[in-house]
Write a protein that holds these residues in place. Sequence first.
Motif, PDB file in Angstrom:
ATOM      1  N   ILE A 163       3.394   4.105 -21.653  1.00 18.47           N
ATOM      2  CA  ILE A 163       3.095   3.756 -20.265  1.00 18.47           C
ATOM      3  C   ILE A 163       1.821   2.933 -20.202  1.00 18.47           C
ATOM      4  CG2 ILE A 163       2.567   4.649 -17.973  1.00 18.47           C
ATOM      5  CD1 ILE A 163       4.057   7.234 -18.846  1.00 18.47           C
ATOM      6  N   LYS A 164       1.925   1.782 -19.549  1.00 14.41           N
ATOM      7  CA  LYS A 164       0.752   0.967 -19.241  1.00 14.41           C
ATOM      8  C   LYS A 164       0.573   1.067 -17.728  1.00 14.41           C
ATOM      9  CE  LYS A 164      -1.143  -3.659 -19.365  1.00 14.41           C
ATOM     10  NZ  LYS A 164      -0.867  -5.080 -19.565  1.00 14.41           N
ATOM     11  N   LEU A 165      -0.552   1.626 -17.298  1.00 13.60           N
ATOM     12  CA  LEU A 165      -0.774   1.899 -15.879  1.00 13.60           C
ATOM     13  C   LEU A 165      -1.969   1.127 -15.342  1.00 13.60           C
ATOM     14  CD1 LEU A 165      -0.268   3.562 -13.270  1.00 13.60           C
ATOM     15  CD2 LEU A 165      -1.719   5.337 -14.277  1.00 13.60           C
ATOM     16  N   GLU A 166      -1.757   0.503 -14.192  1.00 13.30           N
ATOM     17  CA  GLU A 166      -2.833  -0.125 -13.424  1.00 13.30           C
ATOM     18  C   GLU A 166      -2.795   0.536 -12.054  1.00 13.30           C
ATOM     19  OE1 GLU A 166      -3.418  -4.347 -11.239  1.00 13.30           O
ATOM     20  OE2 GLU A 166      -2.795  -4.446 -13.322  1.00 13.30           O
ATOM     21  N   SER A 167      -3.914   1.106 -11.612  1.00 14.73           N
ATOM     22  CA  SER A 167      -3.902   1.845 -10.353  1.00 14.73           C
ATOM     23  C   SER A 167      -5.228   1.703  -9.624  1.00 14.73           C
ATOM     24  CB  SER A 167      -3.624   3.329 -10.617  1.00 14.73           C
ATOM     25  OG  SER A 167      -3.707   4.069  -9.417  1.00 14.73           O
ATOM     26  N   ILE A 168      -5.150   1.696  -8.292  1.00 16.24           N
ATOM     27  CA  ILE A 168      -6.365   1.666  -7.491  1.00 16.24           C
ATOM     28  C   ILE A 168      -7.054   3.025  -7.482  1.00 16.24           C
ATOM     29  CG2 ILE A 168      -5.576  -0.244  -6.045  1.00 16.24           C
ATOM     30  CD1 ILE A 168      -4.928   1.827  -3.858  1.00 16.24           C
ATOM     31  N   ALA A 176       0.538   5.509  -4.496  1.00 19.96           N
ATOM     32  CA  ALA A 176       1.800   6.184  -4.198  1.00 19.96           C
ATOM     33  C   ALA A 176       1.696   7.693  -4.405  1.00 19.96           C
ATOM     34  CB  ALA A 176       2.910   5.633  -5.083  1.00 19.96           C
ATOM     35  N   LEU A 177       2.446   8.443  -3.594  1.00 16.31           N
ATOM     36  CA  LEU A 177       2.564   9.885  -3.764  1.00 16.31           C
ATOM     37  C   LEU A 177       3.509  10.178  -4.927  1.00 16.31           C
ATOM     38  CD1 LEU A 177       2.987  10.952  -0.038  1.00 16.31           C
ATOM     39  CD2 LEU A 177       0.920  11.087  -1.432  1.00 16.31           C
ATOM     40  N   ASP A 178       3.449  11.396  -5.450  1.00 18.33           N
ATOM     41  CA  ASP A 178       4.277  11.785  -6.588  1.00 18.33           C
ATOM     42  C   ASP A 178       5.763  11.569  -6.319  1.00 18.33           C
ATOM     43  OD1 ASP A 178       1.953  12.474  -7.869  1.00 18.33           O
ATOM     44  OD2 ASP A 178       2.380  14.623  -7.966  1.00 18.33           O
ATOM     45  N   CYS A 179       6.222  11.897  -5.113  1.00 23.43           N
ATOM     46  CA  CYS A 179       7.653  11.736  -4.795  1.00 23.43           C
ATOM     47  C   CYS A 179       8.069  10.269  -4.822  1.00 23.43           C
ATOM     48  CB  CYS A 179       7.992  12.382  -3.455  1.00 23.43           C
ATOM     49  SG  CYS A 179       7.040  11.741  -2.064  1.00 23.43           S
ATOM     50  N   THR A 180       7.181   9.379  -4.417  1.00 27.84           N
ATOM     51  CA  THR A 180       7.470   7.950  -4.459  1.00 27.84           C
ATOM     52  C   THR A 180       7.507   7.462  -5.895  1.00 27.84           C
ATOM     53  OG1 THR A 180       6.380   7.659  -2.324  1.00 27.84           O
ATOM     54  CG2 THR A 180       6.721   5.676  -3.648  1.00 27.84           C
ATOM     55  N   ILE A 181       6.563   7.920  -6.708  1.00 23.83           N
ATOM     56  CA  ILE A 181       6.534   7.550  -8.123  1.00 23.83           C
ATOM     57  C   ILE A 181       7.835   7.980  -8.788  1.00 23.83           C
ATOM     58  CG2 ILE A 181       5.374   7.918 -10.336  1.00 23.83           C
ATOM     59  CD1 ILE A 181       2.781   8.457  -8.626  1.00 23.83           C
ATOM     60  N   GLN A 182       8.248   9.207  -8.541  1.00 25.85           N
ATOM     61  CA  GLN A 182       9.469   9.733  -9.132  1.00 25.85           C
ATOM     62  C   GLN A 182      10.682   8.897  -8.710  1.00 25.85           C
ATOM     63  OE1 GLN A 182      10.244  13.825  -8.209  1.00 25.85           O
ATOM     64  NE2 GLN A 182      12.070  13.905  -9.487  1.00 25.85           N
ATOM     65  N   SER A 219       0.836  -1.194   0.000  1.00 28.21           N
ATOM     66  CA  SER A 219       0.000   0.000   0.000  1.00 28.21           C
ATOM     67  C   SER A 219       0.876   1.252   0.000  1.00 28.21           C
ATOM     68  CB  SER A 219      -0.893  -0.002   1.238  1.00 28.21           C
ATOM     69  OG  SER A 219      -1.711   1.127   1.268  1.00 28.21           O
ATOM     70  N   SER A 220       0.457   2.270  -0.727  1.00 28.60           N
ATOM     71  CA  SER A 220       1.158   3.555  -0.846  1.00 28.60           C
ATOM     72  C   SER A 220       2.489   3.459  -1.589  1.00 28.60           C
ATOM     73  CB  SER A 220       1.379   4.200   0.523  1.00 28.60           C
ATOM     74  OG  SER A 220       0.144   4.417   1.155  1.00 28.60           O
ATOM     75  N   ASP A 221       2.649   2.444  -2.430  1.00 34.39           N
ATOM     76  CA  ASP A 221       3.859   2.303  -3.232  1.00 34.39           C
ATOM     77  C   ASP A 221       3.451   2.072  -4.690  1.00 34.39           C
ATOM     78  OD1 ASP A 221       6.535   2.162  -3.887  1.00 34.39           O
ATOM     79  OD2 ASP A 221       6.979   0.418  -2.644  1.00 34.39           O
ATOM     80  N   ILE A 222       4.442   2.003  -5.556  1.00 35.67           N
ATOM     81  CA  ILE A 222       4.209   1.734  -6.973  1.00 35.67           C
ATOM     82  C   ILE A 222       5.298   0.789  -7.453  1.00 35.67           C
ATOM     83  CG2 ILE A 222       5.484   3.777  -7.730  1.00 35.67           C
ATOM     84  CD1 ILE A 222       3.377   4.016 -10.031  1.00 35.67           C
ATOM     85  N   TYR A 223       4.929  -0.163  -8.293  1.00 33.88           N
ATOM     86  CA  TYR A 223       5.871  -1.131  -8.852  1.00 33.88           C
ATOM     87  C   TYR A 223       6.101  -0.751 -10.305  1.00 33.88           C
ATOM     88  CZ  TYR A 223       8.003  -5.702  -9.701  1.00 33.88           C
ATOM     89  OH  TYR A 223       8.872  -6.704 -10.011  1.00 33.88           O
ATOM     90  N   ILE A 224       7.320  -0.365 -10.628  1.00 34.69           N
ATOM     91  CA  ILE A 224       7.669   0.104 -11.962  1.00 34.69           C
ATOM     92  C   ILE A 224       8.534  -0.938 -12.647  1.00 34.69           C
ATOM     93  CG2 ILE A 224       8.974   1.835 -13.284  1.00 34.69           C
ATOM     94  CD1 ILE A 224       6.510   3.088 -12.122  1.00 34.69           C
ATOM     95  N   THR A 225       8.180  -1.296 -13.869  1.00 40.07           N
ATOM     96  CA  THR A 225       9.014  -2.127 -14.714  1.00 40.07           C
ATOM     97  C   THR A 225       9.270  -1.339 -15.986  1.00 40.07           C
ATOM     98  OG1 THR A 225       7.881  -4.083 -13.847  1.00 40.07           O
ATOM     99  CG2 THR A 225       9.289  -4.401 -15.768  1.00 40.07           C
ATOM    100  N   ILE A 226      10.537  -1.227 -16.372  1.00 40.63           N
ATOM    101  CA  ILE A 226      10.897  -0.451 -17.555  1.00 40.63           C
ATOM    102  C   ILE A 226      11.644  -1.353 -18.533  1.00 40.63           C
ATOM    103  CG2 ILE A 226      13.049   0.422 -16.559  1.00 40.63           C
ATOM    104  CD1 ILE A 226      12.374   3.123 -17.931  1.00 40.63           C
ATOM    105  N   TYR A 227      11.313  -1.193 -19.820  1.00 38.42           N
ATOM    106  CA  TYR A 227      11.897  -2.010 -20.878  1.00 38.42           C
ATOM    107  C   TYR A 227      12.427  -1.114 -21.985  1.00 38.42           C
ATOM    108  CZ  TYR A 227       8.949  -5.704 -18.869  1.00 38.42           C
ATOM    109  OH  TYR A 227       8.355  -6.593 -18.030  1.00 38.42           O
ATOM    110  N   PRO A 228      13.413  -1.602 -22.741  1.00 37.68           N
ATOM    111  CA  PRO A 228      13.808  -0.865 -23.944  1.00 37.68           C
ATOM    112  C   PRO A 228      12.633  -0.816 -24.914  1.00 37.68           C
ATOM    113  CG  PRO A 228      15.407  -2.592 -23.421  1.00 37.68           C
ATOM    114  CD  PRO A 228      14.224  -2.791 -22.527  1.00 37.68           C
ATOM    115  N   ASN A 229      12.517   0.268 -25.634  1.00 39.57           N
ATOM    116  CA  ASN A 229      11.414   0.463 -26.562  1.00 39.57           C
ATOM    117  C   ASN A 229      11.958   0.454 -27.979  1.00 39.57           C
ATOM    118  OD1 ASN A 229       9.275   1.368 -28.091  1.00 39.57           O
ATOM    119  ND2 ASN A 229       8.795   3.085 -26.779  1.00 39.57           N
TER     120      ASN A 229
END
Length: 88
Positions: free
Chosen positions: A31-36, A70-76, A14-24
Motif C-alpha cells: 500500500i502506498k498512501l497519501e493522506s491529509i 474518508a471514513l472507514d466505511c467509505t475506504i472499505q 473532500s471526505s472521499d478516497i481514490y483507490i487504484t489497485i494493480y496486480p502484484n
Amino acid sequence: MEILKPAKAGTLESSDIYITIYPNESEGINIKLESIVMKQFGSQIKRVITKTLEEMGVENADVIAVDKGALDCTIQARVEAAAIRSSK
C-alpha cells in the motif's frame, strides 16, 4: 480473488478516497498512501485497506490510495469496488 488488471474507485473530493489497485508480481499486499490526515490516521487507513482485501480473498495486490479524510466505511467501499472491477 485474483487481481487481473488495474482498476480505480473513488474521487478526490473532500471526505472521499481514490483507490487504484494493480496486480502484484510479488507476494503480499503493498500500500502506498497519501493522506491529509496521515499522522493521525495513516496506520488505521492501511489496516482498513488490508483487512478489506484479505476478507475478499485478495493475497497479492499493489494499492495506491489518495485519501481526503474518508471514513472507514467509505475506504472499505472504495477498496471493494476497485477489487471487484479489477477481477473481472
